[in-house]
Each structure stands twice: as structure tokens, then as C-alpha cells.
Scaffold this active site. Structure first.
Site, PDB file in Angstrom:
ATOM      1  N   ASP A   1      -5.374  -9.836  12.329  1.00 50.58           N
ATOM      2  CA  ASP A   1      -5.651  -8.427  12.616  1.00 50.58           C
ATOM      3  C   ASP A   1      -4.944  -8.123  13.945  1.00 50.58           C
ATOM      4  OD1 ASP A   1      -6.745  -6.004  13.539  1.00 50.58           O
ATOM      5  OD2 ASP A   1      -8.520  -6.298  12.290  1.00 50.58           O
TER       6      ASP A   1
ATOM      7  N   ASN B   1       0.857  -1.186   0.000  1.00 53.54           N
ATOM      8  CA  ASN B   1       0.000   0.000   0.000  1.00 53.54           C
ATOM      9  C   ASN B   1       0.900   1.246   0.000  1.00 53.54           C
ATOM     10  OD1 ASN B   1       0.479   0.899   2.881  1.00 53.54           O
ATOM     11  ND2 ASN B   1      -0.190  -1.214   3.211  1.00 53.54           N
TER      12      ASN B   1
ATOM     13  N   LYS C   1      12.367 -15.971  -7.932  1.00 47.44           N
ATOM     14  CA  LYS C   1      11.544 -15.079  -8.757  1.00 47.44           C
ATOM     15  C   LYS C   1      10.787 -15.882  -9.817  1.00 47.44           C
ATOM     16  CE  LYS C   1      11.536 -11.272 -11.927  1.00 47.44           C
ATOM     17  NZ  LYS C   1      12.266 -10.565 -12.955  1.00 47.44           N
TER      18      LYS C   1
ATOM     19  N   ASP D   1      -4.324  -6.830   5.041  1.00 45.59           N
ATOM     20  CA  ASP D   1      -5.417  -7.677   5.550  1.00 45.59           C
ATOM     21  C   ASP D   1      -5.287  -9.099   5.025  1.00 45.59           C
ATOM     22  OD1 ASP D   1      -6.862  -5.660   7.001  1.00 45.59           O
ATOM     23  OD2 ASP D   1      -7.379  -4.798   5.056  1.00 45.59           O
TER      24      ASP D   1
ATOM     25  N   LYS E   1     -15.066   0.427  14.476  1.00 41.36           N
ATOM     26  CA  LYS E   1     -13.788  -0.274  14.708  1.00 41.36           C
ATOM     27  C   LYS E   1     -13.345  -0.144  16.160  1.00 41.36           C
ATOM     28  CE  LYS E   1     -12.276   0.241  10.097  1.00 41.36           C
ATOM     29  NZ  LYS E   1     -11.466   0.854   9.064  1.00 41.36           N
TER      30      LYS E   1
ATOM     31  N   LYS F   1     -12.877  -3.591  18.089  1.00 39.42           N
ATOM     32  CA  LYS F   1     -11.513  -4.030  18.412  1.00 39.42           C
ATOM     33  C   LYS F   1     -11.117  -3.674  19.850  1.00 39.42           C
ATOM     34  CE  LYS F   1     -10.068  -3.717  13.558  1.00 39.42           C
ATOM     35  NZ  LYS F   1      -8.953  -3.568  12.614  1.00 39.42           N
TER      36      LYS F   1
ATOM     37  N   PHE G   1      -5.762   3.328  14.167  1.00 37.19           N
ATOM     38  CA  PHE G   1      -6.021   4.294  13.100  1.00 37.19           C
ATOM     39  C   PHE G   1      -7.067   3.693  12.171  1.00 37.19           C
ATOM     40  CE2 PHE G   1      -2.986   7.936  12.541  1.00 37.19           C
ATOM     41  CZ  PHE G   1      -2.428   7.881  13.806  1.00 37.19           C
TER      42      PHE G   1
HETATM   43  N1  CTP Z   1      -4.603  -3.369  11.499  1.00 38.53           N
HETATM   44  C1  CTP Z   1      -3.912  -4.365  12.148  1.00 38.53           C
HETATM   45  N2  CTP Z   1      -3.730  -5.567  11.536  1.00 38.53           N
HETATM   46  C2  CTP Z   1      -4.219  -5.798  10.305  1.00 38.53           C
HETATM   47  C3  CTP Z   1      -4.915  -4.772   9.637  1.00 38.53           C
HETATM   48  C4  CTP Z   1      -5.101  -3.570  10.258  1.00 38.53           C
HETATM   49  O1  CTP Z   1      -3.459  -4.176  13.266  1.00 38.53           O
HETATM   50  N3  CTP Z   1      -3.996  -6.960   9.721  1.00 38.53           N
HETATM   51  C5  CTP Z   1      -4.807  -2.092  12.208  1.00 38.53           C
HETATM   52  C6  CTP Z   1      -4.168  -0.880  11.569  1.00 38.53           C
HETATM   53  O2  CTP Z   1      -2.846  -0.677  12.051  1.00 38.53           O
HETATM   54  C7  CTP Z   1      -5.085   0.247  12.007  1.00 38.53           C
HETATM   55  C8  CTP Z   1      -6.437  -0.432  12.115  1.00 38.53           C
HETATM   56  O3  CTP Z   1      -6.185  -1.829  12.234  1.00 38.53           O
HETATM   57  O4  CTP Z   1      -4.748   0.719  13.285  1.00 38.53           O
HETATM   58  C9  CTP Z   1      -7.367  -0.142  10.982  1.00 38.53           C
HETATM   59  O5  CTP Z   1      -7.276  -1.050   9.991  1.00 38.53           O
HETATM   60  P1  CTP Z   1      -8.456  -1.232   8.932  1.00 38.53           P
HETATM   61  O6  CTP Z   1      -7.908  -2.063   7.817  1.00 38.53           O
HETATM   62  O7  CTP Z   1      -9.020   0.102   8.571  1.00 38.53           O
HETATM   63  O8  CTP Z   1      -9.516  -2.017   9.805  1.00 38.53           O
HETATM   64  P2  CTP Z   1     -10.563  -3.098   9.415  1.00 38.53           P
HETATM   65  O9  CTP Z   1     -11.193  -3.554  10.680  1.00 38.53           O
HETATM   66  O10 CTP Z   1      -9.937  -4.122   8.550  1.00 38.53           O
HETATM   67  O11 CTP Z   1     -11.603  -2.218   8.631  1.00 38.53           O
HETATM   68  P3  CTP Z   1     -12.465  -2.545   7.342  1.00 38.53           P
HETATM   69  O12 CTP Z   1     -13.370  -3.659   7.733  1.00 38.53           O
HETATM   70  O13 CTP Z   1     -13.145  -1.246   7.059  1.00 38.53           O
HETATM   71  O14 CTP Z   1     -11.487  -2.921   6.274  1.00 38.53           O
END
Ligand code: CTP
Length: 409
Positions: free
Chosen positions: A312, A213, A295, A285, A344, A348, A330
Site C-alpha cells: 500500500d 481497473n 503467453k 491491492d 483511511k 494512513k 484519494f
Molecule cells: N493506494 C496505494 N497503494 C495501493 C492501493 C491504494 O497507494 N496498493 C492508494 C490510492 O492511490 C488511493 C488510496 O490508497 O490514494 C485509496 O485506496 P483504497 O484502495 O481505497 O484504500 P484501502 O485502504 O485499500 O481501502 P479499502 O480497505 O476500503 O479497500
């Protein structure tokens, strides 16, 4: 953060004085009122004309001190007017004078006649810097809460050696001055341990291809800087960041990782000892279900990518955190930022969430500025209009204090 601030710079006699010209220019461009004192030996490296041209004010030297045409003694006027004082490069000689309160020139007299925070940026040859007498003076001076320090870092020195003693880079000095302008040197998170994640993770398909990203790590670096400037012991776990963003004089610990799995492992190791955890990283994610350790030739690339979920980390931290720990997430959002962020925060088990618009100008990935809405578990909200990422970081720490988490409580 430095707009309209009166910044007084004392330049001592060392080759790193040339770098101070860039500091003066950047401060002027940031809207600060910049005054400069050159010691006698500093003038062997840069001239009063250079400094006056960059700062748009006369450069002050010892000649002005002894033949002061001013109605008030020059060192008193300069000392009283300064909001911040920077001494760069700080030489062995001036360090010794400051340590023992000696005042034999315009700069050292002005230091004694001022009350504002002072930032010291030493620069010396490695042998000189490592002398026990220099180290003793340095430690002694830094015990005085008026004095703040940056560097020295390690690198190539003008004496052709590579080692410690290299002055911090101009951008690092400016960032530190911005922090000082905000905090006035307050160490309100002293003794707190803060674990921060920043940057983006990469989920590799093979050694050269990955899912990633656009996160650059600027927000994580700003958070680490702000927290350590306020006295916290900081660990920043970050995804790959560009070499030009890597600090050389950081007073916090940096741990570099690549994948979400590596980030999770480091965070879990540091979790127990942390008082505050801030997850600003853009963590993946999902990851490719299959990894090839060589490669893949173009002809072997899959036309469809099978993906597996990754942990997560934030949700896991929310389920593990103890009562004394503050967990901050965030939420990078487009469109409505508040309601998904609030969802969230609850889902969480967070204490605070930073709802961060990523579809607006001056905000989001890679920019130097950011916008946000801070929301806490009581659903109190604070809207932060566009400001530098460093200022947003400081304002987030202020918001954390509302919860009673700082060394002041
Ligand atoms: N985050 C994390 N681990 C992941 C993905 C995200 O710890 N594998 C944390 C990010 O560091 C951030 C927060 O989760 O603090 C927000 O991530 P986001 O992808 O927006 O959250 P989701 O719950 O996946 O939201 P959505 O369902 O809208 O994608």
C-alpha cells in the site's frame, strides 16, 4: 470554467491557423464570448467568414482598425473587454513585435491596450524556432508575468520535417485557457515540488493478461496540469493512459509505469524532494502470485488465481512523510463516502483525503467530470459538486492552501 468569459483570440499568419478554428468552436460551445482578430497574413490561411461563422461575431481585421466606425477606438474596446487573450499561432514576426512593445496593427495595439492574462501558442518551422534570436525573444517575453505559454511541441510540421515548432493541440489550448480563467495567471505554488500519481496499475498474469481497473488517468492529468499552471514543478507517475489523452505540450514531467511495484519504486525515488504528494492513482491491492513470461495457452490458464498483496504505497508514504510534506490520498467509494474516507485518512496518516463517489453519474472512472468531499486532518470538510476534473484539481489545490502550503505563505 470558461462560461461567460470574454476570450479574445489573435490569429497570426501561419498554417496552424486552421487549428484555431477548432479552438474557436470549442470555446463557443463552452459558453465563452469569443472575439477574433485576424492579422493581414492570417487571412491568407483562414477567412473572416470562417471565423465569424464559428464565433458568431464579426471577425476583426486591420481594415476595421483604420476605418473604425465604433464610438471608441476598436483596440481599446477589445482590449478592455477581454478576460483572456490567446495568440495562436504566434509567428516569429508577432513574437518580435510583442517582445519589443511594437504596435503596428490591430492585434499588437490591442495587446498593449489590454491588461488580462495572455496565452501564447507559438508555431514555426524548426529552423526558425531554434534561431537564437527567436529563442532570446521568447525567453524575454515569458519573463513578463502577463504572458503564459503553451508549446510548441514536437511533431510533423507542414514543411514535411519532424521537429520542434508544432503548435499545441486545440484541446491542450482549451485546457490551458480553462486553468487561466480559474487562476488569472496566479503562480501561487511557484517553487513547490508536487509528485502526483494517476491512472490505474496493471498486475500481469502473463504478457497479455492482467488484473486492472477502469481508471483512465484523467484525474491525475488534470491535477498535474492545474499544479504546473500554478507554478509548481510537477512529476506525474502514471499507469497506462490512452494515446489521445497523452499531452504533447506538457510543462510537467511524465513517468509511465505499468505495475504497482514500478509505481512504488518511482514514487520512492522522488519522495524526499517533494513538498506535496497526491496519490490519485487506482493502485492494485493484489497481484497474481505467479507470472509467466510467455503467453499462457488457454488450456494452461489456472481455474483459480492465487493472489499476493502489493505494497500500500499511500500507507507507506504516510509512515515516511516529514512534517513539511503534505500527503493527499484519494478514496474511491460507493455508498457512504465520508466515513470510510475519514477512516483511511487516519489509518494512513494523511493530511487530506479526497472522498470520491464512483457509483454516481458525472463522477469517478473515465468521466470528464467528478464530485468529491475534501477532508483534512482537522476533519474540516468541503463538498465539491459535479465539475470538470480540472476544476476539481484547482479546488483541491485551494484546499491545500488552507493548510498553509503554497508559495504565498
Ligand atoms: N493506494 C496505494 N497503494 C495501493 C492501493 C491504494 O497507494 N496498493 C492508494 C490510492 O492511490 C488511493 C488510496 O490508497 O490514494 C485509496 O485506496 P483504497 O484502495 O481505497 O484504500 P484501502 O485502504 O485499500 O481501502 P479499502 O480497505 O476500503 O479497500
Amino acid at each position: 470554467m470558461l462560461k461567460s468569459k470574454s476570450v479574445l483570440i489573435g490569429v497570426c499568419g501561419g498554417i496552424a491557423a486552421y487549428k484555431v478554428c477548432e479552438v474557436i468552436s470549442s470555446l463557443f460551445q463552452a459558453g465563452a464570448d469569443v472575439r477574433v482578430i485576424l492579422t493581414e497574413t492570417a487571412q491568407r490561411f483562414i477567412t473572416p467568414l470562417t471565423v465569424a461563422t464559428l464565433s458568431r461575431h464579426q471577425a476583426y481585421t486591420d481594415k476595421d482598425f483604420w476605418q473604425s466606425p465604433h464610438s471608441r477606438p476598436l483596440h481599446i474596446a477589445l482590449g478592455e473587454e477581454a478576460d483572456l487573450l490567446l495568440i495562436a499561432p504566434l509567428t516569429a514576426n508577432s513574437l518580435g513585435k510583442l517582445t519589443y512593445g511594437l504596435a503596428d496593427n490591430l492585434l499588437t495595439n490591442t495587446v498593449l491596450a489590454s491588461r488580462c492574462p495572455i496565452l501564447l501558442a507559438p508555431a514555426m518551422n524548426t529552423e526558425m524556432w531554434e534561431q537564437s534570436v527567436i529563442q532570446r525573444n521568447w525567453q524575454q517575453l515569458r519573463r513578463n508575468t502577463r504572458y503564459h505559454s503553451i508549446g510548441p511541441g514536437s511533431g510533423l510540421l507542414a514543411c514535411d520535417r519532424t521537429g520542434s515548432g508544432r503548435m499545441a493541440e486545440p484541446t491542450e489550448i482549451i485546457t490551458k485557457l480553462q486553468s487561466l480563467a480559474y487562476t488569472q495567471g496566479q503562480q501561487d505554488f511557484k517553487g513547490k515540488r508536487i509528485l502526483i500519481s494517476g491512472g490505474g496499475t496493471r498486475e500481469h498474469l502473463d504478457p497479455v493478461r492482467f488484473l486492472g481497473n477502469p481508471s483512465t488517468g484523467k484525474m491525475g492529468l488534470a491535477l498535474a496540469q492545474a499544479a504546473s499552471d500554478r507554478g509548481a514543478v510537477v512529476t506525474l507517475v502514471h499507469g497506462p493512459i490512452a494515446p489521445e489523452l497523452q499531452p504533447i505540450s506538457a510543462d510537467y514531467k511524465l513517468i509511465s509505469v505499468v505495475s504497482a511495484e514500478q509505481m512504488e519504486a518511482v514514487i520512492m525515488t522522488h519522495l524526499v524532494e517533494s513538498d506535496i504528494i497526491i496519490m490519485s492513482a487506482a493502485v492494485a491491492d493484489v497481484k497474481p502470485a505467479h507470472y509467466s513470461n510467455h503467453k499462457l495457452p488457454k488450456k494452461d490458464l489456472p481455474t483459480e488465481l492465487k493472489l499476493d498483496p502489493v505494497t500500500d504505497i499511500l500507507a507507506k508514504l504516510g509512515s515516511l512523510k516529514k512534517v513539511h510534506q503534505t500527503l493527499i490520498g484519494f478514496a474511491a467509494q460507493t455508498g457512504d463516502i465520508v466515513n470510510p474516507a475519514l477512516d483511511k485518512l487516519k489509518r494512513k496518516n494523511l493530511d487530506i483525503i479526497v472522498a470520491n463517489p464512483v457509483d454516481q453519474t458525472e463522477s469517478g472512472f473515465g468521466t470528464d467530470t467528478n464530485k468529491a468531499v475534501f477532508i483534512n486532518a482537522k476533519e474540516q470538510q468541503k463538498i465539491i459538486d459535479s465539475c470538470s476534473k480540472l476544476e476539481l484539481a484547482h479546488r483541491l489545490l485551494d484546499f491545500v492552501k488552507i493548510r498553509g502550503v503554497s508559495s504565498e505563505q
